[in-house]
Write a protein that holds these residues in place. Structure first.
Motif, PDB file in Angstrom:
ATOM      1  N   GLY A  88       0.813  -1.216   0.000  1.00 56.31           N
ATOM      2  CA  GLY A  88       0.000   0.000   0.000  1.00 56.31           C
ATOM      3  C   GLY A  88       0.843   1.261   0.000  1.00 56.31           C
ATOM      4  O   GLY A  88       0.535   2.226  -0.713  1.00 56.31           O
ATOM      5  N   THR A  89       1.900   1.248   0.805  1.00 53.67           N
ATOM      6  CA  THR A  89       2.789   2.408   0.848  1.00 53.67           C
ATOM      7  C   THR A  89       3.476   2.617  -0.495  1.00 53.67           C
ATOM      8  O   THR A  89       3.609   3.756  -0.988  1.00 53.67           O
ATOM      9  CB  THR A  89       3.849   2.216   1.957  1.00 53.67           C
ATOM     10  OG1 THR A  89       3.192   2.075   3.216  1.00 53.67           O
ATOM     11  CG2 THR A  89       4.805   3.402   2.006  1.00 53.67           C
ATOM     12  N   LYS A  90       3.899   1.523  -1.111  1.00 52.40           N
ATOM     13  CA  LYS A  90       4.552   1.615  -2.420  1.00 52.40           C
ATOM     14  C   LYS A  90       3.599   2.204  -3.467  1.00 52.40           C
ATOM     15  O   LYS A  90       4.004   3.015  -4.312  1.00 52.40           O
ATOM     16  CB  LYS A  90       5.027   0.228  -2.843  1.00 52.40           C
ATOM     17  CG  LYS A  90       5.880   0.206  -4.100  1.00 52.40           C
ATOM     18  CD  LYS A  90       6.641  -1.101  -4.229  1.00 52.40           C
ATOM     19  CE  LYS A  90       5.742  -2.309  -4.274  1.00 52.40           C
ATOM     20  NZ  LYS A  90       6.502  -3.574  -4.475  1.00 52.40           N
ATOM     21  N   ARG A  94       4.066   5.705  -5.538  1.00 56.91           N
ATOM     22  CA  ARG A  94       3.992   5.718  -6.999  1.00 56.91           C
ATOM     23  C   ARG A  94       3.015   6.769  -7.510  1.00 56.91           C
ATOM     24  O   ARG A  94       3.227   7.397  -8.548  1.00 56.91           O
ATOM     25  CB  ARG A  94       3.593   4.333  -7.498  1.00 56.91           C
ATOM     26  CG  ARG A  94       3.655   4.177  -9.024  1.00 56.91           C
ATOM     27  CD  ARG A  94       3.446   2.729  -9.447  1.00 56.91           C
ATOM     28  NE  ARG A  94       2.141   2.218  -9.059  1.00 56.91           N
ATOM     29  CZ  ARG A  94       1.935   1.293  -8.129  1.00 56.91           C
ATOM     30  NH1 ARG A  94       2.964   0.759  -7.478  1.00 56.91           N
ATOM     31  NH2 ARG A  94       0.711   0.879  -7.842  1.00 56.91           N
ATOM     32  N   LYS A  95       1.934   6.999  -6.755  1.00 61.32           N
ATOM     33  CA  LYS A  95       0.921   7.984  -7.139  1.00 61.32           C
ATOM     34  C   LYS A  95       1.253   9.400  -6.684  1.00 61.32           C
ATOM     35  O   LYS A  95       0.493  10.332  -6.933  1.00 61.32           O
ATOM     36  CB  LYS A  95      -0.436   7.577  -6.565  1.00 61.32           C
ATOM     37  CG  LYS A  95      -0.986   6.289  -7.153  1.00 61.32           C
ATOM     38  CD  LYS A  95      -2.293   5.881  -6.480  1.00 61.32           C
ATOM     39  CE  LYS A  95      -2.835   4.580  -7.062  1.00 61.32           C
ATOM     40  NZ  LYS A  95      -4.095   4.154  -6.396  1.00 61.32           N
ATOM     41  N   GLY A  96       2.398   9.541  -6.005  1.00 65.40           N
ATOM     42  CA  GLY A  96       2.818  10.858  -5.552  1.00 65.40           C
ATOM     43  C   GLY A  96       2.119  11.338  -4.298  1.00 65.40           C
ATOM     44  O   GLY A  96       2.211  12.521  -3.951  1.00 65.40           O
ATOM     45  N   LYS A  97       1.450  10.456  -3.581  1.00 59.94           N
ATOM     46  CA  LYS A  97       0.724  10.854  -2.375  1.00 59.94           C
ATOM     47  C   LYS A  97       1.565  10.700  -1.105  1.00 59.94           C
ATOM     48  O   LYS A  97       1.167  11.178  -0.047  1.00 59.94           O
ATOM     49  CB  LYS A  97      -0.562  10.031  -2.251  1.00 59.94           C
ATOM     50  CG  LYS A  97      -1.551  10.300  -3.382  1.00 59.94           C
ATOM     51  CD  LYS A  97      -2.844   9.520  -3.174  1.00 59.94           C
ATOM     52  CE  LYS A  97      -3.847   9.840  -4.285  1.00 59.94           C
ATOM     53  NZ  LYS A  97      -5.130   9.128  -4.089  1.00 59.94           N
ATOM     54  N   LEU A  98       2.681  10.020  -1.220  1.00 58.93           N
ATOM     55  CA  LEU A  98       3.612   9.874  -0.110  1.00 58.93           C
ATOM     56  C   LEU A  98       5.031  10.048  -0.623  1.00 58.93           C
ATOM     57  O   LEU A  98       5.330   9.740  -1.782  1.00 58.93           O
ATOM     58  CB  LEU A  98       3.485   8.492   0.542  1.00 58.93           C
ATOM     59  CG  LEU A  98       2.369   8.242   1.558  1.00 58.93           C
ATOM     60  CD1 LEU A  98       2.474   6.810   2.082  1.00 58.93           C
ATOM     61  CD2 LEU A  98       2.424   9.225   2.712  1.00 58.93           C
TER      62      LEU A  98
END
Length: 309
Positions: A88-90, A94-98
């Motif tokens: 989930g973190t990955k 990838r989506k730029g949210k973290l």
């Protein structure tokens, strides 16, 4: 000695991420192992902790001894939750949210939650190749619920569900070799450790966390209550386990074996078995049977490391 102390201070932080004040039994080497793992990993970690001794003693509502993100999960799914958090973190990165901070994802459980109830989830996480670390704290039985045998209980040990009697000498099967099962998954890093050898343990956990892909560290965690030893003898018994070859300390990095605490001449297994109340019923014949097995397995390990036996 001064040079050694400087080295030690660099290796081990004084910060506590698994804090004092927990409710472990006196002399619990498992709590000590958890403390060392927490020191090795630091604050940038997310922990998925299976039900067991370490969950019970560290999280009595409304208190906690954990100073890092910590998730209590069911007995069987610590590896599934840790690998899910990693995936989930990955995805969010990838989506730029973290922002990728190199967080370590740690799954942890006892021998029951690892070699028995949680083996399916652990095997699946290894096979999928998640970038996470799993640590097994092995006290060789289900200690939290009354000292019942597990597949990690050694041959001959008396537990509440493998009692020693005239016909059956305690546990009748041999201890499941979880480190070798992990190696068979072709993961990048597998190691054994023991809190009686703190520097070896901490170095292995640090290495395991730094390697990309699944890593597994199996820590022998002496339980004075279940092993029927004095509370002040846990560290001593852990050293005897290594010195007799009952629990060798080694690592397997990309398939290459290396013994990290070599024992040129093994002590007799009797030196390890006799001080423990769970083995007090063993006859000389059974001790010899255990000795033969330990010697054979240690020689096999030495062969794998290409060292002379």
């Amino acid at each position: 000695m001064e040079q050694f102390n400087v080295y030690a201070s660099r290796l081990i932080t004084k910060k506590e991420h698994f804090t004092p004040g927990h409710r472990a039994c006196q002399g619990c080497a498992e709590a000590l192992a958890v403390r060392m793992v927490a020191k090795a990993l630091g604050k940038n970690v997310i922990v998925a902790s299976a039900t067991g001794c370490m969950e019970i003693i560290s999280s009595p509502l409304p208190f906690t001894n954990w100073k890092v993100p910590w998730i209590h999960v069911a007995f069987e799914n610590a590896a599934a939750v840790a690998s899910g958090a990693e995936a989930g973190t990955k995805a969010l990165i990838r989506k730029g949210k973290l922002v990728d901070k190199g967080t370590v994802f740690l799954g942890m459980g006892g021998d029951g939650a690892t070699s028995d109830i949680g083996l399916q989830a652990l095997s699946g996480a290894f096979e999928r190749g998640h970038n996470f670390l799993y640590v097994c704290y092995d006290n060789e039985a289900y200690m939290n619920t009354g000292i019942q045998r597990s597949s990690a209980t050694p041959f001959g040990a008396a537990t509440t569900t493998s009692p020693a009697g005239k016909q059956i000498p305690g546990q009748v099967t041999w201890k499941k070799n979880m480190p070798e099962i992990a190696v068979a998954h072709n993961i990048p890093y597998v190691a054994t450790a023991c809190s009686s050898y703190p520097f070896d343990l901490i170095q292995k956990v640090k290495k395991a966390a730094s390697i990309k892909g699944p890593a597994y560290v199996h820590i022998l965690s002496i339980c004075p209550t279940g092993w029927r030893i004095p509370a002040d003898k846990a560290i001593w018994i852990g050293r005897r386990a290594v010195e007799t070859g009952v629990f060798p300390l080694y690592e397997v990095e990309n398939g290459k074996y290396r013994i990290t605490v070599d024992v040129p001449e093994l002590r007799p297994v009797e030196d390890y078995l006799k001080p423990q109340g769970r083995f007090r019923h063993l006859t000389p014949e059974l001790i010899e049977k255990i000795q033969t097995r330990v010697t054979k397995e240690y020689n096999n390990l030495k062969t794998k490391t290409k060292l002379e036996t």
